[in-house]
Design a protein around this motif. Structure first.
Motif, PDB file in Angstrom:
ATOM      1  N   VAL A  13     -42.883  -4.617  17.213  1.00 44.75           N
ATOM      2  CA  VAL A  13     -43.846  -4.605  16.118  1.00 44.75           C
ATOM      3  C   VAL A  13     -44.653  -5.896  16.203  1.00 44.75           C
ATOM      4  CG1 VAL A  13     -42.463  -3.158  14.587  1.00 44.75           C
ATOM      5  CG2 VAL A  13     -42.186  -5.642  14.524  1.00 44.75           C
ATOM      6  N   PRO A  14     -45.867  -5.905  15.690  1.00 51.81           N
ATOM      7  CA  PRO A  14     -46.668  -7.133  15.753  1.00 51.81           C
ATOM      8  C   PRO A  14     -46.098  -8.205  14.838  1.00 51.81           C
ATOM      9  CG  PRO A  14     -47.796  -5.489  14.437  1.00 51.81           C
ATOM     10  CD  PRO A  14     -46.610  -4.802  15.038  1.00 51.81           C
ATOM     11  N   ILE A  15     -46.113  -9.440  15.278  1.00 51.90           N
ATOM     12  CA  ILE A  15     -45.718 -10.526  14.385  1.00 51.90           C
ATOM     13  C   ILE A  15     -46.706 -10.635  13.229  1.00 51.90           C
ATOM     14  CG2 ILE A  15     -45.534 -13.040  14.200  1.00 51.90           C
ATOM     15  CD1 ILE A  15     -44.179 -13.097  16.875  1.00 51.90           C
ATOM     16  N   ASP A  16     -47.982 -10.567  13.552  1.00 49.50           N
ATOM     17  CA  ASP A  16     -49.039 -10.732  12.552  1.00 49.50           C
ATOM     18  C   ASP A  16     -49.857  -9.447  12.519  1.00 49.50           C
ATOM     19  OD1 ASP A  16     -51.158 -11.413  10.949  1.00 49.50           O
ATOM     20  OD2 ASP A  16     -51.792 -13.154  12.131  1.00 49.50           O
ATOM     21  N   TYR A  17     -49.781  -8.699  11.430  1.00 51.31           N
ATOM     22  CA  TYR A  17     -50.509  -7.438  11.335  1.00 51.31           C
ATOM     23  C   TYR A  17     -52.020  -7.636  11.247  1.00 51.31           C
ATOM     24  CZ  TYR A  17     -46.610  -4.196  11.132  1.00 51.31           C
ATOM     25  OH  TYR A  17     -45.525  -3.413  11.460  1.00 51.31           O
ATOM     26  N   GLU A  18     -52.450  -8.824  10.869  1.00 52.84           N
ATOM     27  CA  GLU A  18     -53.883  -9.090  10.858  1.00 52.84           C
ATOM     28  C   GLU A  18     -54.409  -9.362  12.258  1.00 52.84           C
ATOM     29  OE1 GLU A  18     -55.661  -8.665   8.087  1.00 52.84           O
ATOM     30  OE2 GLU A  18     -53.723  -8.050   7.244  1.00 52.84           O
ATOM     31  N   ASN A  19     -53.532  -9.779  13.148  1.00 53.88           N
ATOM     32  CA  ASN A  19     -53.892 -10.039  14.546  1.00 53.88           C
ATOM     33  C   ASN A  19     -52.811  -9.449  15.450  1.00 53.88           C
ATOM     34  OD1 ASN A  19     -56.285 -12.051  14.186  1.00 53.88           O
ATOM     35  ND2 ASN A  19     -54.655 -12.875  12.867  1.00 53.88           N
ATOM     36  N   PRO A  20     -52.731  -8.125  15.511  1.00 52.17           N
ATOM     37  CA  PRO A  20     -51.605  -7.478  16.177  1.00 52.17           C
ATOM     38  C   PRO A  20     -51.557  -7.696  17.680  1.00 52.17           C
ATOM     39  CG  PRO A  20     -53.251  -5.860  15.524  1.00 52.17           C
ATOM     40  CD  PRO A  20     -53.646  -7.145  14.890  1.00 52.17           C
ATOM     41  N   GLY A  21     -52.651  -8.123  18.283  1.00 52.84           N
ATOM     42  CA  GLY A  21     -52.654  -8.336  19.719  1.00 52.84           C
ATOM     43  C   GLY A  21     -52.109  -9.690  20.140  1.00 52.84           C
ATOM     44  N   ASN A  22     -51.849 -10.578  19.191  1.00 51.08           N
ATOM     45  CA  ASN A  22     -51.454 -11.946  19.543  1.00 51.08           C
ATOM     46  C   ASN A  22     -50.041 -12.038  20.092  1.00 51.08           C
ATOM     47  OD1 ASN A  22     -53.935 -12.740  18.717  1.00 51.08           O
ATOM     48  ND2 ASN A  22     -53.276 -13.928  16.944  1.00 51.08           N
ATOM     49  N   ALA A  23     -49.070 -11.473  19.394  1.00 50.29           N
ATOM     50  CA  ALA A  23     -47.679 -11.560  19.816  1.00 50.29           C
ATOM     51  C   ALA A  23     -46.885 -10.474  19.106  1.00 50.29           C
ATOM     52  CB  ALA A  23     -47.091 -12.943  19.477  1.00 50.29           C
ATOM     53  N   ALA A  24     -45.735 -10.121  19.695  1.00 51.70           N
ATOM     54  CA  ALA A  24     -44.885  -9.093  19.117  1.00 51.70           C
ATOM     55  C   ALA A  24     -43.481  -9.640  18.928  1.00 51.70           C
ATOM     56  CB  ALA A  24     -44.860  -7.853  20.005  1.00 51.70           C
ATOM     57  N   LEU A  25     -42.735  -9.005  18.055  1.00 52.00           N
ATOM     58  CA  LEU A  25     -41.323  -9.327  17.903  1.00 52.00           C
ATOM     59  C   LEU A  25     -40.513  -8.046  18.069  1.00 52.00           C
ATOM     60  CD1 LEU A  25     -40.280  -8.270  14.876  1.00 52.00           C
ATOM     61  CD2 LEU A  25     -41.536 -10.284  14.125  1.00 52.00           C
ATOM     62  N   THR A  26     -39.221  -8.213  18.259  1.00 52.95           N
ATOM     63  CA  THR A  26     -38.329  -7.093  18.523  1.00 52.95           C
ATOM     64  C   THR A  26     -37.516  -6.760  17.279  1.00 52.95           C
ATOM     65  OG1 THR A  26     -38.121  -7.711  20.850  1.00 52.95           O
ATOM     66  CG2 THR A  26     -36.431  -6.262  19.955  1.00 52.95           C
ATOM     67  N   LEU A  27     -37.471  -5.489  16.927  1.00 51.10           N
ATOM     68  CA  LEU A  27     -36.595  -5.003  15.876  1.00 51.10           C
ATOM     69  C   LEU A  27     -35.384  -4.325  16.514  1.00 51.10           C
ATOM     70  CD1 LEU A  27     -39.000  -3.286  13.287  1.00 51.10           C
ATOM     71  CD2 LEU A  27     -38.114  -5.621  13.245  1.00 51.10           C
ATOM     72  N   ALA A  28     -34.205  -4.633  16.010  1.00 55.05           N
ATOM     73  CA  ALA A  28     -32.978  -3.989  16.464  1.00 55.05           C
ATOM     74  C   ALA A  28     -32.673  -2.799  15.558  1.00 55.05           C
ATOM     75  CB  ALA A  28     -31.822  -4.981  16.447  1.00 55.05           C
ATOM     76  N   LEU A  29     -32.382  -1.649  16.157  1.00 52.96           N
ATOM     77  CA  LEU A  29     -32.067  -0.434  15.427  1.00 52.96           C
ATOM     78  C   LEU A  29     -30.714   0.108  15.874  1.00 52.96           C
ATOM     79  CD1 LEU A  29     -35.321  -0.583  15.510  1.00 52.96           C
ATOM     80  CD2 LEU A  29     -35.217   1.849  14.963  1.00 52.96           C
ATOM     81  N   LYS A  30     -30.015   0.739  14.950  1.00 53.95           N
ATOM     82  CA  LYS A  30     -28.726   1.360  15.257  1.00 53.95           C
ATOM     83  C   LYS A  30     -28.650   2.683  14.519  1.00 53.95           C
ATOM     84  CE  LYS A  30     -23.801   0.166  15.595  1.00 53.95           C
ATOM     85  NZ  LYS A  30     -22.809  -0.913  15.349  1.00 53.95           N
ATOM     86  N   LYS A  31     -28.237   3.739  15.236  1.00 56.58           N
ATOM     87  CA  LYS A  31     -28.269   5.093  14.682  1.00 56.58           C
ATOM     88  C   LYS A  31     -26.898   5.752  14.760  1.00 56.58           C
ATOM     89  CE  LYS A  31     -30.277   8.319  17.174  1.00 56.58           C
ATOM     90  NZ  LYS A  31     -31.327   9.185  17.788  1.00 56.58           N
ATOM     91  N   LEU A  32     -26.526   6.404  13.663  1.00 59.70           N
ATOM     92  CA  LEU A  32     -25.386   7.311  13.662  1.00 59.70           C
ATOM     93  C   LEU A  32     -25.965   8.718  13.639  1.00 59.70           C
ATOM     94  CD1 LEU A  32     -22.310   7.745  13.472  1.00 59.70           C
ATOM     95  CD2 LEU A  32     -22.563   7.769  10.984  1.00 59.70           C
ATOM     96  N   PRO A  33     -25.914   9.440  14.763  1.00 60.76           N
ATOM     97  CA  PRO A  33     -26.558  10.761  14.817  1.00 60.76           C
ATOM     98  C   PRO A  33     -25.962  11.739  13.810  1.00 60.76           C
ATOM     99  CG  PRO A  33     -26.050   9.963  17.023  1.00 60.76           C
ATOM    100  CD  PRO A  33     -25.353   9.043  16.064  1.00 60.76           C
ATOM    101  N   ALA A  34     -26.795  12.654  13.334  1.00 64.34           N
ATOM    102  CA  ALA A  34     -26.357  13.667  12.380  1.00 64.34           C
ATOM    103  C   ALA A  34     -25.229  14.496  12.981  1.00 64.34           C
ATOM    104  CB  ALA A  34     -27.524  14.555  11.990  1.00 64.34           C
ATOM    105  N   GLU A  35     -24.201  14.762  12.184  1.00 63.84           N
ATOM    106  CA  GLU A  35     -23.060  15.539  12.658  1.00 63.84           C
ATOM    107  C   GLU A  35     -23.411  17.014  12.815  1.00 63.84           C
ATOM    108  OE1 GLU A  35     -19.938  14.823   9.888  1.00 63.84           O
ATOM    109  OE2 GLU A  35     -19.745  12.690  10.387  1.00 63.84           O
TER     110      GLU A  35
END
Length: 507
Positions: A62-84
């Motif tokens: 995702v962009p670090i700065d939404y007003e300047n999304p092309g400048n730099a990005a950061l990483t979001l960590a996600l974890k999923k428990l799939p539907a049974e």
């Protein structure tokens, strides 16, 4: 200066509403496709998590700065428990445990305790660590030793020297956060975190957002609804936050809420043989205050030879125990040990809420993140003299927590960045029905906040739990759990103003 910050404690939001709020929201939505297409169009790659193969893990940019999304990005960590039940899967349920600074990936790890069977059957339950938090690109500002010092230092300074030293700790925290690359300190606010949620929604393939947010997570979900009302699917906001209140008013309300919960503990204590209190009612509250005051002069020894239990840590521990009335038995045991001179059991709860591990390290950066997010969302201009007077005034209504929470108003005075255009009212016009949940004796997000948020949201339905503790879902009330699960799974909107009775202990 410090705020009282157990992991689920709600953020404090600046209150002054700006006339440009709706224009700002419109601009955010209108500008999304042109500037952010590469983020919305990315492919998410799930793989089995290393620590537990039941779960799938992924990272998202995702962009670090939404007003300047092309400048730099950061990483979001996600974890999923799939539907049974994959044949009857409803979609993805995005979740947030609060904080701010709580780890959503950890929240998923304990899904079997946190969510009902119907939700786990019907949804891919997805937790994410918000920007700046835990496994996402973190705002890591202090060493572990500095965090220990920060937690232990006096939260109610008695003289100018203590005040100076306490303020210096906050300055050190701010300077440490300023040093993190890409000016991340200026981009960890709730508004940008809510925009991250919309990218997650799109990337996991959901047309609308299904969401469960607890405590601060209710504020994050409310912010999403305000920014993206047309993308609201089914949202549950449990332990609701009222964004229209000033940070100072919220601090006062929390102090009163915590004291009210403590009074209920004191009233319940004599019913049990292991109650360590010798007094009841107001005298019991005074006994608690005397104990906590004694820690200021003489911290208690613990089984850790390098750490004594200070007054600040004692207050923190008592507040933590009040989050769940099922913990009151442990609170009685811990206080009994403390009254006999051993602070070990109270230290355990302090470490639990700060995610401190046996080796002295911290599992996440929650202590730092909660300040960074709070102070960005809620800049403060309180002066030392003003706070001194607040501390004197607030103890009249909240004799245990009033002065501690009053002094906390200085925490963000020195913070170097703030949201230049805060959104301080959530109406979410045009959104689908949103379920707001309040607990009558909630110590951290007082019930009046649920009333306030529900009155603002144009499509809200209020659920009330007449019990103790922080938040209501999965706390033993079949009434609450059924209403929430019927809504999330089947889309059955609860009737307005349903009141669910408290659970009687022992039944």
């Amino acid at each position: 200066m410090k705020k009282l910050i157990p992991i689920l404690l709600v953020s404090l939001i600046i209150s002054s509403c700006t006339s440009s709020t709706q224009t700002q929201v419109d601009n955010i939505i209108e500008n999304r496709p042109q500037d952010l297409a590469s983020f919305y169009d990315q492919e998410i790659k799930w793989s089995k998590c290393k620590d537990d193969k039941r779960f799938e893990c992924a990272e998202l940019l995702v962009p670090i700065d939404y007003e300047n999304p092309g400048n730099a990005a950061l990483t979001l960590a996600l974890k999923k428990l799939p539907a049974e039940d994959k044949n009857n899967r409803v979609g993805s349920l995005l979740i947030n445990p609060g904080g701010p600074g709580g780890s959503g990936t950890d929240y998923v790890t304990y899904a079997e305790d946190a969510f009902g069977k119907r939700l786990m059957q019907s949804f891919d339950i997805i937790g994410f660590d918000p920007r700046g938090v835990a496994l996402s690109t973190p705002l890591d500002c202090l060493t572990d030793k500095e965090v220990d010092e920060f937690i232990a230092f006096d939260g109610t300074p008695d003289n100018d020297q203590e005040l100076k030293e306490s303020m210096q700790l906050s300055i050190n925290l701010a300077n440490g956060c300023l040093a993190v690359e890409n000016n991340l300190i200026a981009h960890v606010g709730t508004k940008e975190a809510a925009r991250d949620m919309d990218i997650i929604r799109e990337v996991v393939g959901d047309e609308k957002l299904y969401y469960f947010g607890a405590s601060y997570g209710s504020y994050l979900g409310g912010m999403y609804a305000e920014l993206f009302p047309e993308k609201v699917g089914r949202l549950v906001l449990d332990g609701a936050v009222d964004p229209s209140l000033s940070g100072q008013q919220q601090s006062f309300d929390q102090a009163v809420g915590l004291d009210t919960a403590l009074k209920r503990f004191v009233a319940d204590c004599p019913k049990h043989d292991d109650c360590p209190l010798t007094n009841t009612g107001d005298a019991g509250i005074k006994e608690m205050r005397s104990f906590l005051d004694s820690l200021d002069e003489t911290p208690l020894k613990t089984d850790d030879p390098d750490r004594d239990l200070t007054q600040s840590m004692g207050v923190y521990a008592v507040a933590g125990f009040l989050y769940n009335d099922e913990w009151w038995s442990y609170m009685r045991q811990s206080l009994a040990s403390a009254f006999e001179g051993d602070g070990t059991d109270l230290l355990v709860i302090v470490d639990l809420f700060n995610e401190r591990q046996d080796d002295g390290s911290f599992a996440t950066n929650s202590t730092e993140a909660i300040y960074a997010i709070n102070c960005f969302d809620q800049p403060s201009s309180a002066t030392e003299e003003e706070v001194k007077q607040l501390a004197k005034d607030w103890v009249k209504d909240a004799p245990i927590f009033g002065d501690y929470l009053a002094w906390g108003n200085l925490a963000c005075t020195i913070w170097p960045v703030k949201d230049p255009n805060p959104i301080t009212k959530f109406s979410a016009n045009g959104a689908a029905p949103i379920v707001v949940v309040g607990t009558k004796f909630d110590p951290a997000t007082p019930y009046k906040w649920a009333l306030g948020l529900s009155s603002q949201l144009s499509s809200s339905v209020l659920l009330t739990y007449e019990g103790d503790g922080h938040t209501a879902y999965m706390r033993g009330s079949k009434c609450i759990d059924d209403e929430i699960e019927n809504y999330l799974v089947d889309g059955i909107v609860p009737d307005k103003n349903i009141i669910c009775p408290a659970i009687v202990k022992g039944e």
